[in-house]
Design a protein around this motif. Structure first.
Motif, mmCIF file in Angstrom:
data_model
loop_
_atom_site.group_PDB
_atom_site.id
_atom_site.type_symbol
_atom_site.label_atom_id
_atom_site.label_comp_id
_atom_site.label_asym_id
_atom_site.label_seq_id
_atom_site.Cartn_x
_atom_site.Cartn_y
_atom_site.Cartn_z
ATOM 1 N N LEU A 89 0.847 -1.187 0.000
ATOM 2 C CA LEU A 89 0.000 0.000 0.000
ATOM 3 C C LEU A 89 0.885 1.240 0.000
ATOM 4 C CD1 LEU A 89 -2.467 -1.202 2.782
ATOM 5 C CD2 LEU A 89 -2.827 -1.315 0.301
ATOM 6 N N PHE A 90 0.804 2.009 -1.070
ATOM 7 C CA PHE A 90 1.630 3.220 -1.157
ATOM 8 C C PHE A 90 0.891 4.240 -2.005
ATOM 9 C CE2 PHE A 90 4.754 5.981 -3.114
ATOM 10 C CZ PHE A 90 5.527 6.348 -2.030
ATOM 11 N N ASN A 91 0.789 5.441 -1.491
ATOM 12 C CA ASN A 91 0.110 6.502 -2.233
ATOM 13 C C ASN A 91 1.082 7.643 -2.483
ATOM 14 O OD1 ASN A 91 -1.637 8.549 -3.181
ATOM 15 N ND2 ASN A 91 -3.352 7.581 -2.144
ATOM 16 N N PRO A 92 1.503 7.839 -3.742
ATOM 17 C CA PRO A 92 2.494 8.877 -4.046
ATOM 18 C C PRO A 92 1.976 10.293 -3.825
ATOM 19 C CG PRO A 92 1.582 7.973 -6.068
ATOM 20 C CD PRO A 92 1.045 7.132 -4.947
ATOM 21 N N PHE A 93 0.667 10.446 -3.643
ATOM 22 C CA PHE A 93 0.095 11.770 -3.433
ATOM 23 C C PHE A 93 0.057 12.160 -1.956
ATOM 24 C CE2 PHE A 93 -1.861 9.965 -7.276
ATOM 25 C CZ PHE A 93 -1.387 10.874 -8.202
ATOM 26 N N LEU A 94 0.500 11.259 -1.089
ATOM 27 C CA LEU A 94 0.528 11.533 0.346
ATOM 28 C C LEU A 94 1.951 11.789 0.820
ATOM 29 C CD1 LEU A 94 -1.840 8.722 1.705
ATOM 30 C CD2 LEU A 94 -2.399 11.137 1.377
ATOM 31 N N LYS A 95 2.095 12.667 1.796
ATOM 32 C CA LYS A 95 3.380 12.838 2.461
ATOM 33 C C LYS A 95 3.619 11.629 3.360
ATOM 34 C CE LYS A 95 2.996 17.879 2.512
ATOM 35 N NZ LYS A 95 2.862 19.090 3.365
ATOM 36 N N PRO A 96 4.885 11.297 3.629
ATOM 37 C CA PRO A 96 5.167 10.118 4.468
ATOM 38 C C PRO A 96 4.442 10.143 5.806
ATOM 39 C CG PRO A 96 7.175 10.895 3.437
ATOM 40 C CD PRO A 96 6.112 11.902 3.095
ATOM 41 N N GLU A 97 4.377 11.320 6.439
ATOM 42 C CA GLU A 97 3.713 11.388 7.743
ATOM 43 C C GLU A 97 2.207 11.156 7.624
ATOM 44 O OE1 GLU A 97 4.708 15.710 6.460
ATOM 45 O OE2 GLU A 97 5.638 13.716 6.402
ATOM 46 N N GLN A 98 1.612 11.571 6.478
ATOM 47 C CA GLN A 98 0.187 11.294 6.249
ATOM 48 C C GLN A 98 -0.050 9.799 6.084
ATOM 49 O OE1 GLN A 98 -0.120 13.982 2.780
ATOM 50 N NE2 GLN A 98 -1.849 14.949 3.831
ATOM 51 N N GLN A 99 0.809 9.176 5.286
ATOM 52 C CA GLN A 99 0.677 7.743 5.051
ATOM 53 C C GLN A 99 0.845 6.962 6.357
ATOM 54 O OE1 GLN A 99 1.199 6.183 1.345
ATOM 55 N NE2 GLN A 99 2.741 4.677 1.889
#
Length: 208
Positions: free
Chosen positions: A98-108
């Motif tokens: 699960l990885f979302n390139p539109f999120l910042k690491p802290e959001q993810q």
């Protein structure tokens, strides 16, 4: 549904190509007048193939994948249901890609922490982002069962690739999934309602 803004954009095109008959139906229902052609996606056998490697032979491994979206893709509901049934049980493993390139690491990280209740589950693997197809192919081959419970998709490519590799699937028989799911390759879960796509992040009520 689609907005008036989106209908206007679509009606400016000469022709619209989609990979989902569900999308075609939505466009037609809401007043898109330009020609629409359905072109289903195919399986890339050059990049994805059975490795014949031995993974966790004494375990039943589940895979859940895609852009991390707790609402639309139902990652939160699906993972929490799995944890309730199989969490910290020795025979079962959940592999999360699960990885979302539109999120910042802290959001993810915050979303993942919320999904897992801030707890550590020793039979859950959080896979890093896989930049190469051969790494992702290894991931697909390592799972016995793929979970495809997304609430809205035009296709679900990773889950489709898994089924093409002979994996079992538990999936929501709705939207774009109906282009490739059937009773022979999937334990089909039929929907009984709809819910708003609004998640306050990627889908915002009233946005263009």
């Amino acid at each position: 549904s689609i907005t008036d803004y989106e209908i206007n954009i679509l009606n400016q095109q000469y022709k619209i190509l989609t990979c989902s008959e569900f999308t075609n139906d939505i466009f037609n229902t809401f007043g898109v007048t330009k020609p629409i052609q359905y072109i289903p996606l195919g399986f890339d056998s050059d990049s994805f193939y059975q490795t014949n490697k031995k993974y966790l032979e004494d375990k039943i491994t589940f895979g859940i994948m895609g852009k991390l979206e707790p609402c639309r893709k139902q990652h939160k509901k699906t993972i929490q249901a799995w944890l309730k049934k199989y969490g910290n049980q020795q025979r079962y493993v959940l592999n999360c890609a699960l990885f979302n390139p539109f999120l910042k690491p802290e959001q993810q990280n915050a979303l993942l922490s919320d999904i897992f209740g801030g707890e550590r589950w020793w039979n859950v693997n959080l896979c890093p982002y896989m930049e190469k197809n051969d790494l992702f192919n290894d991931y697909l081959c390592s799972n016995n069962i793929v979970l495809a419970m997304s609430g809205g998709e035009s296709w679900s490519l990773g889950e489709f690739q898994s089924v093409c590799l002979g994996k079992y699937c538990v999936g929501l028989l709705a939207h774009g999934h109906k282009g490739w799911m059937n009773e022979e390759n999937t334990v089909c879960v039929k929907p009984n309602s709809k819910y708003p796509a609004n998640d306050g992040m990627f889908f915002i009520q009233g946005a263009q």
